[in-house]
Design a protein around this motif. Structure first.
Motif, PDB file in Angstrom:
ATOM      1  N   SER B 206       0.829  -1.196   0.000  1.00  0.00           N
ATOM      2  CA  SER B 206       0.000   0.000   0.000  1.00  0.00           C
ATOM      3  C   SER B 206       0.871   1.257   0.000  1.00  0.00           C
ATOM      4  O   SER B 206       0.626   2.211  -0.740  1.00  0.00           O
ATOM      5  N   GLU B 207       1.916   1.247   0.832  1.00  0.00           N
ATOM      6  CA  GLU B 207       2.793   2.418   0.916  1.00  0.00           C
ATOM      7  C   GLU B 207       3.581   2.602  -0.384  1.00  0.00           C
ATOM      8  O   GLU B 207       3.821   3.728  -0.814  1.00  0.00           O
ATOM      9  N   ALA B 208       3.960   1.494  -1.024  1.00  0.00           N
ATOM     10  CA  ALA B 208       4.649   1.587  -2.311  1.00  0.00           C
ATOM     11  C   ALA B 208       3.733   2.244  -3.344  1.00  0.00           C
ATOM     12  O   ALA B 208       4.164   3.107  -4.118  1.00  0.00           O
ATOM     13  N   ALA B 209       2.438   1.880  -3.308  1.00  0.00           N
ATOM     14  CA  ALA B 209       1.488   2.482  -4.248  1.00  0.00           C
ATOM     15  C   ALA B 209       1.360   3.983  -3.992  1.00  0.00           C
ATOM     16  O   ALA B 209       1.328   4.784  -4.936  1.00  0.00           O
ATOM     17  N   GLN B 210       1.299   4.359  -2.721  1.00  0.00           N
ATOM     18  CA  GLN B 210       1.229   5.794  -2.375  1.00  0.00           C
ATOM     19  C   GLN B 210       2.431   6.527  -2.948  1.00  0.00           C
ATOM     20  O   GLN B 210       2.314   7.613  -3.526  1.00  0.00           O
ATOM     21  N   THR B 211       3.626   5.936  -2.772  1.00  0.00           N
ATOM     22  CA  THR B 211       4.857   6.582  -3.223  1.00  0.00           C
ATOM     23  C   THR B 211       4.881   6.682  -4.752  1.00  0.00           C
ATOM     24  O   THR B 211       5.306   7.699  -5.291  1.00  0.00           O
ATOM     25  N   HIS B 212       4.417   5.641  -5.433  1.00  0.00           N
ATOM     26  CA  HIS B 212       4.349   5.684  -6.894  1.00  0.00           C
ATOM     27  C   HIS B 212       3.447   6.827  -7.361  1.00  0.00           C
ATOM     28  O   HIS B 212       3.794   7.562  -8.285  1.00  0.00           O
ATOM     29  N   ILE B 213       2.287   6.948  -6.721  1.00  0.00           N
ATOM     30  CA  ILE B 213       1.335   7.989  -7.146  1.00  0.00           C
ATOM     31  C   ILE B 213       1.916   9.371  -6.830  1.00  0.00           C
ATOM     32  O   ILE B 213       1.806  10.300  -7.635  1.00  0.00           O
ATOM     33  N   ASP B 214       2.572   9.484  -5.669  1.00  0.00           N
ATOM     34  CA  ASP B 214       3.245  10.753  -5.340  1.00  0.00           C
ATOM     35  C   ASP B 214       4.306  11.095  -6.382  1.00  0.00           C
ATOM     36  O   ASP B 214       4.574  12.267  -6.645  1.00  0.00           O
ATOM     37  N   ALA B 215       4.919  10.068  -6.961  1.00  0.00           N
ATOM     38  CA  ALA B 215       5.970  10.295  -7.966  1.00  0.00           C
ATOM     39  C   ALA B 215       5.372  10.534  -9.356  1.00  0.00           C
ATOM     40  O   ALA B 215       6.100  10.595 -10.337  1.00  0.00           O
ATOM     41  N   GLY B 216       4.051  10.605  -9.436  1.00  0.00           N
ATOM     42  CA  GLY B 216       3.409  10.980 -10.692  1.00  0.00           C
ATOM     43  C   GLY B 216       2.762   9.844 -11.462  1.00  0.00           C
ATOM     44  O   GLY B 216       2.140  10.070 -12.503  1.00  0.00           O
ATOM     45  N   ALA B 217       2.871   8.609 -10.974  1.00  0.00           N
ATOM     46  CA  ALA B 217       2.288   7.484 -11.709  1.00  0.00           C
ATOM     47  C   ALA B 217       0.760   7.575 -11.680  1.00  0.00           C
ATOM     48  O   ALA B 217       0.180   7.872 -10.631  1.00  0.00           O
ATOM     49  N   ASP B 218       0.116   7.346 -12.826  1.00  0.00           N
ATOM     50  CA  ASP B 218      -1.349   7.269 -12.835  1.00  0.00           C
ATOM     51  C   ASP B 218      -1.839   5.880 -13.234  1.00  0.00           C
ATOM     52  O   ASP B 218      -3.034   5.631 -13.286  1.00  0.00           O
TER      53      ASP B 218
END
Lengths: 305, 322
Positions: B206-218
């Protein structure tokens, strides 16, 4: 640079939340002399009961309340085994863990059946504070259970160090014979701390299933309860140092995720070792401080003749 | 005339008795199945469980029986269970995980009349002189490639996040395919890959997904049972998700675009036929798009179907500025 710090710190605070609830509960229990290794099992029961309640009613606060009640029931069970029946604490704790793991899996299979998601507590911006540069973004755009976990630290510190109740708890864990002779009820104090620990473990589980992850799966906690127990030793039975330990562990975890997401070329096997390497290094460095656990930890109380 | 009728009746009776006798003597095909997680993990173990249910439906409950053990993540526990099942006379013991290989090569020679199967792998241990182990291996990169092409078409930011368990086997193949699929459409794509070091750590996923989205991933994807944590985040933050193992659209109908569904029955059915003919192992079964072992399940019902239904029923009003 600013964005990096904010990103990592936000992750770290979220990751630390379940550990804080569980570790503070365990700290209070251990200070009164009861080692409870069943934290992970109670967290799983809290996580499941909160999740199930929210799935059926949509009421987040009711979900949280149910998790607290289920945690309290497990706390009573643990206290009965350890305080009243005076069982070997390490072994009975493992028993409680396996019971919680099995029961939560069984209830999940029969009552829910398959993985589902719920809408959990969403981030809540605190007026004024959330507008602060950097700190506002890091600390004040989180969900309510994150705030609760951090509010718990000063509260626990105050109760343990500044109130007669805290003094009694520490006396019972340090020198139960003396506390007993002064009229402090060992049994009552230990029941209180262990039930409180159960309730906090229940909230720790709920913080996963209805706030941070919003799903339930068998063995959702994946051993977090054991890390929470380790953090109590790491934090030398003090809420403030437990907080530092939890933040250190979760920050290194957040960094290793961040390093991977941003494609910094370090083998993933190495980044994954980081939280554990840092933990071992810090533990070794702290070994010199010679901190002793509560003297009566893991010892059932027998009143002398 | 009477004699003839007697013969007919006797023949009918004997056919009836014989068929009844044969029916009763035909033993059901018995399978034991061990998995690292649970039958409802929405991923790896569930897909195999569904395959066994499909086969049972086709062959009939009286001809096909299976039992299973969940949460066999500790290999030593799994090895004990494999040995127990083999000694109880199951025709086929499926150890569903690449971590079980060493145990199988140890146990299989002691039970020459039992077949064993494991995966994802292409190792059947014939080099050790073992003849009763089957292997199965999905070419996950093919499914990953299709998901990648779709992902590239749908991403606005052209930044993608992969949340994988451990950099090996199925997960690695799927990730490589996903990357290649994206690059075939958008060579300048930015694809961030995280390995969380666990098949079951939902919180870290879950935290990895948060970090990905914070890094701009959609657009996000990933494999193994821990990804339910990442799907939860995709749902909450409005990112698209591409699934693997089973159709994951029920978890987040508005976010899951497509899933690679692994149809293990494509490997199991010919395996069972071989065992019935007396061949105990030695064959590797590959699952791919060509043989139907991999299927792409596009979530058209939720994404497209609901939109069409909404317009037809009048719940969605499409306005045109004049």
């Amino acid at each position: 640079m600013e964005a990096i710090i904010i990103g990592i710190a936000k992750s770290a605070i979220r990751l630390a939340t379940p550990y804080l609830y569980a570790s503070i509960g365990e700290t209070i229990g251990q200070l009164s002399g009861v080692l409870n290794l069943g934290v992970d099992g109670v967290m799983l029961m809290g996580a499941f009961s909160a999740f199930y309640t929210v799935l059926k009613t949509g009421n987040l606060w009711l979900g949280l309340l149910v998790a607290i009640v289920v945690g309290a029931i497990f706390g009573l069970l643990i206290a009965f085994i350890n305080v009243t029946l005076k069982a070997e604490q390490g072994i009975s704790g493992i028993g409680v863990y396996i019971f919680g793991l099995g029961l939560s899996s069984l209830l999940f299979s029969t009552m829910v059946g398959t993985v589902q998601t719920v809408s959990g507590f969403s981030p809540l911006s605190i007026p004024w504070l959330s507008n602060l540069p950097i700190a506002g973004e890091i600390f004040f755009h989180q969900n309510i259970l994150v705030y609760g976990a951090f509010a718990l630290i000063p509260l626990a510190w105050f109760i343990l160090n500044k109130t007669p109740l805290g003094l009694s708890i520490r006396a019972v864990g340090q020198n139960p014979e003396a506390a007993d002779s002064l009229g402090v009820s060992i049994v009552r104090i230990r029941y209180f701390t262990v039930v409180l620990g159960g309730m906090l473990s229940g909230i720790a589980g709920a913080s996963l299933s209805i706030a941070l992850l919003n799903v339930f799966q068998q063995n959702l906690t994946n051993g977090m309860g054991f890390i929470a127990v380790a953090l109590v030793y790491f934090g030398a039975w003090r809420p403030t140092t437990v907080l530092i330990g939890a933040l250190l562990f979760s920050t290194v975890n957040a960094i290793q995720i961040w390093v991977q997401v941003h494609g910094i070329n370090i083998p993933s096997d190495f980044t994954l070792m980081m939280p554990y390497i840092v933990t071992i290094v810090v533990l070794a460095a702290m070994a010199k401080r010679r901190i002793h656990p509560p003297a009566a930890l893991n010892k059932p109380f027998e009143r002398g003749e | 005339m009477k004699m003839k009728r007697m013969i007919v009746i006797l023949t009918l009776i004997s056919i009836f008795v014989l068929s009844f006798g044969f029916g009763a003597s035909a033993e059901p095909f018995r399978v034991a199945f061990l998995m690292p997680s649970a039958i409802n993990d929405f991923a790896w173990s569930q897909s195999m469980y569904e395959a066994l249910l499909t086969i049972q439906k086709e062959m009939g409950k009286e001809n096909f029986e299976f039992v299973y053990s969940e949460n066999m993540f500790v290999v030593a526990d799994a090895a004990a269970a494999i040995r127990d099942y083999a000694s109880e006379g199951y025709a086929l013991v499926i150890a569903h995980g690449s971590q079980y290989g060493a145990s199988l090569s140890d146990i299989a020679p002691d039970f020459p009349d039992t077949s064993f199967a494991w995966g994802s792998t292409a190792n059947v241990f014939t080099d050790l002189g073992i003849t009763n182990i089957f292997a199965y291996e999905p070419l996950s990169e093919q499914g990953g490639y299709v998901n990648g092409v779709l992902a590239a078409k749908l991403s606005k930011n052209n930044i993608y996040g992969v949340i994988g368990p451990i950099e090996t086997g199925d997960a690695k193949r799927y990730t490589e395919g996903f990357k290649a699929g994206i690059k075939s459409v958008k060579p300048d794509a930015k694809i961030n890959v995280t390995w969380i070091g666990s098949y079951s750590d939902v919180a870290l996923a879950s935290e990895a997904a948060q970090t990905h989205i914070d890094a701009g991933a959609d657009v996000l994807t990933g494999t193994s049972q821990m990804t339910v944590g990442a799907i939860g985040v995709a749902k909450q933050r409005g990112a698209l998700w591409f699934g693997y193992d089973v159709d994951q659209s029920a978890l987040a109908p508005q976010n899951v675009v497509a899933s690679v569904d692994v149809i293990w029955a494509i490997a199991l059915k010919p395996m069972i036929e071989m065992i019935k003919k007396g061949e105990r192992g030695g064959k590797i079964f590959t699952l791919n798009l060509a043989n139907g072992g991999l299927k792409i399940v596009v979530n058209d019902e939720a994404l497209v179907g609901k939109t069409i239904e909404g317009i037809v029923k009048g719940n969605i009003e499409v306005k045109v500025e004049k």
